[in-house]
Write an enzyme that holds these catalytic residues in place. Structure first.
Site, PDB file in Angstrom:
ATOM      1  N   LYS A  72     -16.139 -15.138  31.868  1.00  0.00           N
ATOM      2  CA  LYS A  72     -15.646 -14.672  30.563  1.00  0.00           C
ATOM      3  C   LYS A  72     -15.751 -13.152  30.442  1.00  0.00           C
ATOM      4  CE  LYS A  72     -15.948 -15.807  25.718  1.00  0.00           C
ATOM      5  NZ  LYS A  72     -14.585 -16.163  25.425  1.00  0.00           N
ATOM      6  N   LYS A  97     -26.273  -7.522  34.263  1.00  0.00           N
ATOM      7  CA  LYS A  97     -26.127  -7.389  32.798  1.00  0.00           C
ATOM      8  C   LYS A  97     -26.651  -6.028  32.331  1.00  0.00           C
ATOM      9  CE  LYS A  97     -23.937 -10.684  30.841  1.00  0.00           C
ATOM     10  NZ  LYS A  97     -24.209 -12.078  31.162  1.00  0.00           N
ATOM     11  N   LYS A 105     -16.043 -13.522  40.749  1.00  0.00           N
ATOM     12  CA  LYS A 105     -15.935 -14.886  40.218  1.00  0.00           C
ATOM     13  C   LYS A 105     -15.136 -14.903  38.922  1.00  0.00           C
ATOM     14  CE  LYS A 105     -20.024 -15.005  37.294  1.00  0.00           C
ATOM     15  NZ  LYS A 105     -20.977 -15.831  36.600  1.00  0.00           N
TER      16      LYS A 105
HETATM   17  P1  TYM Z   1     -22.857 -20.124  32.341  1.00  0.00           P
HETATM   18  O1  TYM Z   1     -22.648 -20.451  30.918  1.00  0.00           O
HETATM   19  O2  TYM Z   1     -22.657 -18.735  32.796  1.00  0.00           O
HETATM   20  O3  TYM Z   1     -22.008 -21.058  33.239  1.00  0.00           O
HETATM   21  C1  TYM Z   1     -22.065 -22.452  33.067  1.00  0.00           C
HETATM   22  C2  TYM Z   1     -21.876 -23.166  34.364  1.00  0.00           C
HETATM   23  O4  TYM Z   1     -20.610 -22.818  34.913  1.00  0.00           O
HETATM   24  C3  TYM Z   1     -20.796 -22.368  36.229  1.00  0.00           C
HETATM   25  N1  TYM Z   1     -19.834 -21.302  36.517  1.00  0.00           N
HETATM   26  C4  TYM Z   1     -19.124 -21.247  37.638  1.00  0.00           C
HETATM   27  N2  TYM Z   1     -19.096 -22.054  38.720  1.00  0.00           N
HETATM   28  C5  TYM Z   1     -18.234 -21.732  39.695  1.00  0.00           C
HETATM   29  N3  TYM Z   1     -17.411 -20.652  39.643  1.00  0.00           N
HETATM   30  C6  TYM Z   1     -17.416 -19.815  38.587  1.00  0.00           C
HETATM   31  N4  TYM Z   1     -16.584 -18.791  38.544  1.00  0.00           N
HETATM   32  C7  TYM Z   1     -18.300 -20.089  37.512  1.00  0.00           C
HETATM   33  N5  TYM Z   1     -18.556 -19.498  36.327  1.00  0.00           N
HETATM   34  C8  TYM Z   1     -19.503 -20.239  35.728  1.00  0.00           C
HETATM   35  C9  TYM Z   1     -22.220 -21.821  36.297  1.00  0.00           C
HETATM   36  O5  TYM Z   1     -22.706 -21.850  37.614  1.00  0.00           O
HETATM   37  C10 TYM Z   1     -22.929 -22.776  35.397  1.00  0.00           C
HETATM   38  O6  TYM Z   1     -23.290 -23.944  36.107  1.00  0.00           O
HETATM   39  N6  TYM Z   1     -27.676 -19.997  32.899  1.00  0.00           N
HETATM   40  C11 TYM Z   1     -26.596 -20.924  32.810  1.00  0.00           C
HETATM   41  C12 TYM Z   1     -26.693 -21.844  31.603  1.00  0.00           C
HETATM   42  C13 TYM Z   1     -27.975 -22.558  31.557  1.00  0.00           C
HETATM   43  C14 TYM Z   1     -28.394 -23.605  32.422  1.00  0.00           C
HETATM   44  C15 TYM Z   1     -29.685 -23.963  32.000  1.00  0.00           C
HETATM   45  C16 TYM Z   1     -27.802 -24.267  33.490  1.00  0.00           C
HETATM   46  C17 TYM Z   1     -28.975 -22.329  30.682  1.00  0.00           C
HETATM   47  N7  TYM Z   1     -30.004 -23.159  30.953  1.00  0.00           N
HETATM   48  C18 TYM Z   1     -30.413 -24.975  32.640  1.00  0.00           C
HETATM   49  C19 TYM Z   1     -28.526 -25.283  34.111  1.00  0.00           C
HETATM   50  C20 TYM Z   1     -29.798 -25.621  33.685  1.00  0.00           C
HETATM   51  C21 TYM Z   1     -25.348 -20.096  32.702  1.00  0.00           C
HETATM   52  O7  TYM Z   1     -25.374 -18.921  32.505  1.00  0.00           O
HETATM   53  O8  TYM Z   1     -24.266 -20.702  32.782  1.00  0.00           O
END
Ligand code: TYM
Length: 329
Positions: free
Chosen positions: A197, A111, A194
């Site tokens: 967004k 980031k 991956k």
């Molecule tokens: P975020 O919003 O980036 O993504 C949400 C979830 O989607 C999964 N994900 C993917 N899995 C497989 N392939 C991909 N291309 C892909 N893109 C996204 C992510 O692994 C995630 O599970 N930090 C987290 C949000 C969060 C969270 C938490 C998760 C905040 N607090 C506590 C678990 C527990 C995040 O950025 O997700």
């Protein structure tokens, strides 16, 4: 019974990576676990979203959670900012989080490279807020995609460190839960990395079927195999990876064989892949339309969720304050 906690950032609509990496497992796990699934709106602030977008983004993620099958009676579904106790735990954990380890986090480095004009403290301490989300409900398991592996490892370190420092056995060390043994990474359609967004390579759950067809048609491919049984280049392997989650095993086997015989036609592969993505996501789109027509469903879900989440959160905060030595007069 295990406690499960997970969330997705509210940065807009959910894509196939979110669904297959996380949401689909949320739905499976809610059947026989104590589940907390939230919408991480505080986490979305690291990129300074337009205030006019904040609520619509939360609303669309909530709609998609419910449309995909999350049940507010079975799981606690809530908005992160509805449970301010998380901010207190975040502050407490930050006192035991060190600059060196935070700066080394892959997501922070990525980031910081992508938004050099906005390397804020929230970005640096993103993993502590995520740890607070998880530890606030003392999770055993956290369903996430492969990209979150490092954050979970940090959560375990923070939990261990807290227990050691205060000489207690309070926080559990939560483990990742993924479908099967391997954590999933859904690739983008642009040949590498991956689906994400900010990468601009997503198929969204609520994309119109015509849009899905167009996106899959444009996916990067190569000139085709020249030798039987050759190793697939990354862009082709990626299409197969998506096919493995949306299509029947026979379909994957068929195209694999075509590849191995050097007879593969990418046009056919893409047509099948698009059709299977559309079929897999159609019921979700239908349900999104139903929920959009009845916003009371959303209100009811988060009102119930907030109450249940705050009950669990306030218990943790009370106990953590006690452990850390806070006392009232
Ligand atoms: P975020 O919003 O980036 O993504 C949400 C979830 O989607 C999964 N994900 C993917 N899995 C497989 N392939 C991909 N291309 C892909 N893109 C996204 C992510 O692994 C995630 O599970 N930090 C987290 C949000 C969060 C969270 C938490 C998760 C905040 N607090 C506590 C678990 C527990 C995040 O950025 O997700």
């Amino acid at each position: 019974m295990k406690t499960v906690v997970s969330g997705i950032r509210s940065t807009g609509n959910l894509h196939l990576g979110n669904y297959y990496g996380a949401l689909r497992n949320f739905i499976r796990m809610q059947e026989n676990n104590r589940c907390f699934f939230f919408i991480a709106d505080y986490h979305s602030l690291t990129t300074h979203p337009d205030p006019n977008d904040l609520f619509p983004h939360v609303k669309s993620v909530l709609t998609e959670y419910l449309a995909a099958g999350l049940d507010p009676e079975k799981s606690t579904i809530f908005i992160q900012s509805d449970v301010p106790e998380v901010v207190e735990l975040y502050l407490m954990l930050n006192m035991h989080a060190y600059l060196g380890e935070l700066e080394k986090t892959t997501s922070f480095k990525d980031k910081a490279r992508k938004q050099p004009q906005n390397v804020n403290a929230g970005l640096l301490t993103y993993p502590t807020l995520m740890a607070a989300d998880i530890l606030l409900h003392n999770a055993d398991e956290v369903p996430v995609g492969k990209d979150q592996e490092q954050h979970l490892e940090m959560t375990r370190n923070f939990a261990k460190r807290f227990n050691n420092f205060y000489k207690v056995d309070y926080f559990k060390e939560p483990v990742a839960y993924s479908d099967g043994t391997q954590m999933i990474k859904i690739p983008g359609l642009d040949g590498s990395g991956k689906m994400g967004k900010s990468e601009g390579n997503c198929i969204y759950l609520n994309d119109d079927p015509k849009v899905i067809e167009k996106k899959v048609k444009k996916a990067l491919t190569d000139a085709g195999p020249t030798e039987p049984n050759s190793v697939k280049p990354e862009c082709i392997e990626n299409l197969f990876t998506i096919m493995k989650v949306v299509s029947a095993p026979e379909t994957v086997a068929y195209f694999d064989e075509q590849w191995n015989k050097c007879e593969i036609r990418y046009g056919d592969l893409k047509k099948q892949l698009a059709a299977d993505i559309i079929a897999a996501t159609d019921p979700i789109r239908e349900r999104i339309r139903e929920i959009d027509a009845n916003p009371e469903i959303l209100r009811r879900a988060v009102t119930l969720g907030k109450e249940k989440a705050r009950e669990s959160a306030s218990k943790t905060i009370r106990e953590v304050r006690e452990i850390m030595g806070f006392r009232s007069f």
